[in-house]
Write an enzyme that holds these catalytic residues in place. Structure first.
Site, PDB file in Angstrom:
ATOM      1  N   LYS A  91       0.765  -1.129  -0.015  1.00  0.00           N
ATOM      2  CA  LYS A  91       0.028  -0.038  -0.269  1.00  0.00           C
ATOM      3  C   LYS A  91       0.862   1.116  -0.182  1.00  0.00           C
ATOM      4  O   LYS A  91       1.799   1.018   0.297  1.00  0.00           O
ATOM      5  CB  LYS A  91      -1.084   0.208   1.201  1.00  0.00           C
ATOM      6  CG  LYS A  91      -1.925  -1.252   1.306  1.00  0.00           C
ATOM      7  CD  LYS A  91      -2.605  -1.136   2.602  1.00  0.00           C
ATOM      8  CE  LYS A  91      -3.407  -2.690   2.689  1.00  0.00           C
ATOM      9  NZ  LYS A  91      -4.254  -2.463   3.992  1.00  0.00           N
ATOM     10  N   ASP A 120       6.111  -1.024  13.406  1.00  0.00           N
ATOM     11  CA  ASP A 120       4.879  -1.558  14.119  1.00  0.00           C
ATOM     12  C   ASP A 120       4.943  -1.697  15.525  1.00  0.00           C
ATOM     13  O   ASP A 120       4.065  -1.722  16.449  1.00  0.00           O
ATOM     14  CB  ASP A 120       4.176  -2.628  13.470  1.00  0.00           C
ATOM     15  CG  ASP A 120       2.949  -2.370  12.456  1.00  0.00           C
ATOM     16  OD1 ASP A 120       2.299  -1.351  12.565  1.00  0.00           O
ATOM     17  OD2 ASP A 120       2.941  -3.287  11.484  1.00  0.00           O
ATOM     18  N   SER A 124      -6.284  -9.838   7.068  1.00  0.00           N
ATOM     19  CA  SER A 124      -5.417 -11.176   6.879  1.00  0.00           C
ATOM     20  C   SER A 124      -4.417 -11.673   8.197  1.00  0.00           C
ATOM     21  O   SER A 124      -4.198 -12.790   8.428  1.00  0.00           O
ATOM     22  CB  SER A 124      -4.786 -11.162   5.516  1.00  0.00           C
ATOM     23  OG  SER A 124      -3.800 -10.259   5.657  1.00  0.00           O
ATOM     24  N   LEU A 169     -11.977 -14.892   4.148  1.00  0.00           N
ATOM     25  CA  LEU A 169     -13.239 -14.836   4.845  1.00  0.00           C
ATOM     26  C   LEU A 169     -14.596 -14.776   3.997  1.00  0.00           C
ATOM     27  O   LEU A 169     -15.479 -15.313   4.318  1.00  0.00           O
ATOM     28  CB  LEU A 169     -13.359 -13.962   6.205  1.00  0.00           C
ATOM     29  CG  LEU A 169     -14.280 -13.841   7.175  1.00  0.00           C
ATOM     30  CD1 LEU A 169     -14.320 -15.330   8.039  1.00  0.00           C
ATOM     31  CD2 LEU A 169     -14.478 -12.865   8.271  1.00  0.00           C
ATOM     32  N   ILE A 179     -11.147  -6.740   7.357  1.00  0.00           N
ATOM     33  CA  ILE A 179     -12.428  -7.359   8.018  1.00  0.00           C
ATOM     34  C   ILE A 179     -13.059  -6.506   8.951  1.00  0.00           C
ATOM     35  O   ILE A 179     -14.444  -6.372   8.895  1.00  0.00           O
ATOM     36  CB  ILE A 179     -11.920  -8.792   8.738  1.00  0.00           C
ATOM     37  CG1 ILE A 179     -11.288  -9.706   7.451  1.00  0.00           C
ATOM     38  CG2 ILE A 179     -13.201  -9.356   9.204  1.00  0.00           C
ATOM     39  CD1 ILE A 179     -10.757 -10.872   8.093  1.00  0.00           C
TER      40      ILE A 179
END
Length: 391
Positions: free
Chosen positions: A19, A150, A206, A279, A326
């Protein structure tokens, strides 16, 4: 005063995606000029997408993208053709900085060496990100490049959460809880500066994790030393009895690379269903396939259990935030997770709540959907390091 503005190219390397966003950043805000993503890297049907400042897709192409470096080169071409300002600095999402790099940093030889050493802690993510770093440094050789970690959001975890229940001598080798999705968590707090004191953030994609935040500070999180632990994920197992891994090594002769392939690539939703780690696909398959139904149910339960655990860490929960692909887009998943949290005061209401909704009737825990903005957060960190307080 807003201070001088910089244009920052933010690169967010994932295990199968890249991204990106070009942001105009000053001391007040970071505003996207263009953004997009390369998806399904390594597959024959890769997608490269470009959006304008309003989020409108202005370019999309489908083609095989071999790796993150090839994706980066296509992104640079698209930015050049779009005639936007050239970047003044480049920020890179790095999943794991290892024990020697716990804060965001301008990349130099020392930082690169520490990131190379961190590959052992996150072999699924860091090598791919470093390949993009090297390609970007070659393309933008005169610009500062910044490693945005992160793990930095969780660098000050309380000792009771940070220490793993293993031989304490292993801590000298960096064996402790690091926590991940920190850029996502930081972006949530930036989007919601008035967030209540006890906040649980469920980043569901994910890769998935759940983090307990108290007064803006991470106090516990589901992932551990690596991004493989915690919640069950698309292809990662999440928490599993460590005796299983010892049994596999002893009885099945699995070495470390084989165990990594199992827990990172052949487990989670894919492993349980035998169909897919997606999913959306499993919901369709669940109509006829019991294994797909089981995988979805296990994922829901895994997320709910981690949310409950973080509520226990905080001694209560004032707000629950869903984010990630999600978490933001799957209303049925949110409803299923929240259905078992009524005891915690969670009442999501029909379809769950948008970001600015008040608590549902009878609830004392807000449920919010806040889009993660990792690339925007990267641009903020880059500006803070490159512009500096005196610039």
């Amino acid at each position: 005063m807003a201070g001088p503005a910089l244009h920052v190219l933010a690169l967010n390397s994932g295990s199968s995606s890249l991204k990106f966003g070009l942001y105009r950043v000053d001391r007040r805000d970071a505003v996207a000029r263009l953004c997009g993503e390369a998806e399904a890297i390594g597959h024959s049907a890769g997608v490269l997408r470009l959006r304008d400042a309003d989020g409108t897709v202005i370019h999309q192409e489908t083609a095989a993208v071999a790796d993150g470096v090839q994706a980066f080169r296509r992104i640079v071409r698209l930015l050049r053709e779009a005639r936007v300002p050239a970047p003044d600095a480049v920020g890179h999402r790095i999943v794991h900085g290892g024990p020697q790099l716990r804060t965001h940093a301008v990349i130099d030889g020392t930082v690169l060496a520490r990131l190379e050493a961190a590959c052992a802690f996150a072999p699924l993510h860091v090598p791919a990100a470093l390949a993009v770093v090297h390609a970007a440094q070659a393309r933008f050789a005169d610009l500062p490049h910044v490693a945005c970690l992160d793990t930095a959001f969780h660098a000050d975890l309380p000792e009771v959460s940070r220490v793993l229940p293993l031989d304490r001598a292993l801590q000298a080798d960096g064996v402790y809880r690091y926590g991940f999705h920190g850029l996502s968590c930081a972006s949530i707090l930036a989007s919601w500066p008035d967030a209540p004191a006890r906040l649980v953030i469920a980043h569901l994609g994910s890769g998935a994790s759940v983090t307990a935040v108290c007064d803006g500070r991470s106090v516990d999180t589901s992932m551990g030393m690596t991004p493989s632990g915690g919640v069950m994920m698309a292809t990662r197992c999440g928490d599993v009895d460590p005796g299983v891994l010892a049994w596999l090594a002893r009885e099945k002769g699995m070495d470390a690379p084989a165990l990594e392939r199992l827990v990172d690539h052949r487990s989670g939703l894919l492993g349980v269903s035998g169909i897919s780690g997606d999913l959306r696909r499993l919901r369709e398959a669940a109509r006829t396939e019991p294994a797909a139904r089981l995988a979805v149910a296990m994922f829901v339960l895994s997320v709910r259990k981690q949310i409950a655990a973080m509520a226990a860490v905080l001694c209560g929960m004032d707000a629950l935030v869903f984010t990630g692909g999600i978490g933001e887009h799957d209303a049925a998943l949110r409803e299923a997770v929240c259905a078992g949290l009524a005891w915690a005061g969670v009442r999501p209401g029909p379809g769950a709540a948008p970001a600015d909704a008040p608590p549902a009737a009878g609830a004392h825990c807000q449920v919010r959907i806040i889009p993660t903005q990792e690339e925007r957060q990267i641009s903020r960190h880059v500006y803070a390091l490159v512009a500096g307080p005196a610039r």
